[in-house]
Design a protein around this motif. Structure first.
Motif, PDB file in Angstrom:
ATOM      1  N   ARG A 270      -4.192  63.479  45.137  1.00 44.37           N
ATOM      2  CA  ARG A 270      -4.740  64.720  45.686  1.00 44.37           C
ATOM      3  C   ARG A 270      -4.679  64.723  47.205  1.00 44.37           C
ATOM      4  O   ARG A 270      -4.413  65.748  47.845  1.00 44.37           O
ATOM      5  CB  ARG A 270      -6.171  64.906  45.205  1.00 44.37           C
TER       6      ARG A 270
ATOM      7  N   GLY B  50     -10.017  68.756  43.444  1.00 40.52           N
ATOM      8  CA  GLY B  50      -8.623  68.659  43.838  1.00 40.52           C
ATOM      9  C   GLY B  50      -7.595  69.071  42.812  1.00 40.52           C
ATOM     10  O   GLY B  50      -6.664  68.328  42.580  1.00 40.52           O
TER      11      GLY B  50
ATOM     12  N   VAL C 243      -4.298  70.346  41.243  1.00 37.48           N
ATOM     13  CA  VAL C 243      -2.952  70.510  41.778  1.00 37.48           C
ATOM     14  C   VAL C 243      -2.400  71.829  41.266  1.00 37.48           C
ATOM     15  O   VAL C 243      -2.378  72.072  40.066  1.00 37.48           O
ATOM     16  CB  VAL C 243      -2.042  69.353  41.327  1.00 37.48           C
TER      17      VAL C 243
END
Length: 284
Positions: free
Chosen positions: A173, A82, A84
């Motif tokens: 996430r 996950g 970002v």
């Protein structure tokens, strides 16, 4: 003027005690299940010889026609790990606008800095959907058996801290994957890896934007005195935490001194810090 509340986070190392409907209906053989299409009986199908024995509800096929991935939220597949994604320099103006960009912000500071109050206010007043995730709140989900760091930093309090941080990271996430920004708050130390930025970067992703709230010692002592319960620390603990937080001044992270600012003004300063981090991400 809105004032600071008592929801700030806390953490230290051993020398300074750290922070701390309707009745159920049996499944129908041919009912549509959540996440999967209905399977009506075929016109000439022979009825089953015995009672139905439904298996797990069918789910939508993945991109290659396979089973649904384990890490799903809603209808959005979460990428492994996950990360970002931070908008690159030169991206459209809305992406680089600190008030509108889809971001994950980590608000750092000592007990009494106003992290939780500012984070909540900032999340409530952004122009785009934004969630607030407080590390202290998540740690205190554990009721029976809660390992209070004020009673001593040990393997149990450390394990619960790590678990809470990982839970916060997954939540961040999850929100981002569904288009919702988030702001997290925690008392992260520049010189203690256990309660440091590395864990947050690992669980949220490299695009996480850390911002430090660091008012003067007299201010954090005053705000800490207004607290109650296990979130109120001794003056000695507050002073020790505040002194160690001074290490952030040489870190390159954006620092906000909100000693003389109310919550709304501090939130505006946070917007500015986020916008600068989007155009020139700090190295950390």
């Amino acid at each position: 003027m809105q004032h600071y509340g008592d929801g700030g986070a806390k953490a230290t190392q051993p020398s300074v005690p750290p922070p701390a409907g309707s009745p159920h209906q049996p499944p129908q053989p041919h009912a549509a299940s959540w996440g999967g299409p209905a399977h009506p009986p075929q016109p000439h199908a022979r009825p089953p010889a015995g009672p139905p024995h439904p298996g797990p509800p069918p789910g939508p096929a993945g991109p290659a026609g396979g089973a649904q991935h384990a890490e799903l939220t809603g209808h959005v597949r979460l990428p492994p790990g996950g990360p970002v994604q931070v908008p690159a320099p030169g991206a459209p103006g809305a992406q680089l606008d600190g008030t509108r960009a889809a971001v994950a912000v980590l608000l750092i500071g000592p007990a009494g800095a106003g992290k939780t109050t500012v984070a909540r206010y900032w999340a409530e007043h952004r122009a785009v959907p934004t969630a607030h995730i407080s590390l202290d709140d998540v740690r205190e989900w554990v009721r029976s058996g809660f390992a209070d760091p004020q009673s001593g930093w040990n393997e149990h309090s450390e394990a619960q801290y790590r678990l809470a941080r990982r839970t916060c990271g997954f939540a961040a996430r999850n929100f981002l994957a569904n288009g919702i920004s988030c702001v997290l708050d925690d008392a992260v130390f520049p010189d203690w890896p256990v309660v440091g930025l590395g864990g947050w970067k690992r669980h949220v992703g490299p695009g996480l934007i850390p911002v430090v709230l660091l008012p003067g010692l007299d201010i954090v002592l005053e705000r800490n005195a207004e607290r109650s319960g296990n979130r109120r620390l001794s003056d000695e603990e507050v002073a020790g935490i505040h002194g160690r937080m001074a290490g952030w001044y040489s870190s390159g992270l954006p620092i906000i001194d909100n000693s003389r600012q109310d919550v709304a003004a501090t939130a505006q300063m946070l917007d500015t810090a986020v916008a600068r981090s989007l155009t020139s991400p700090p190295s950390w």
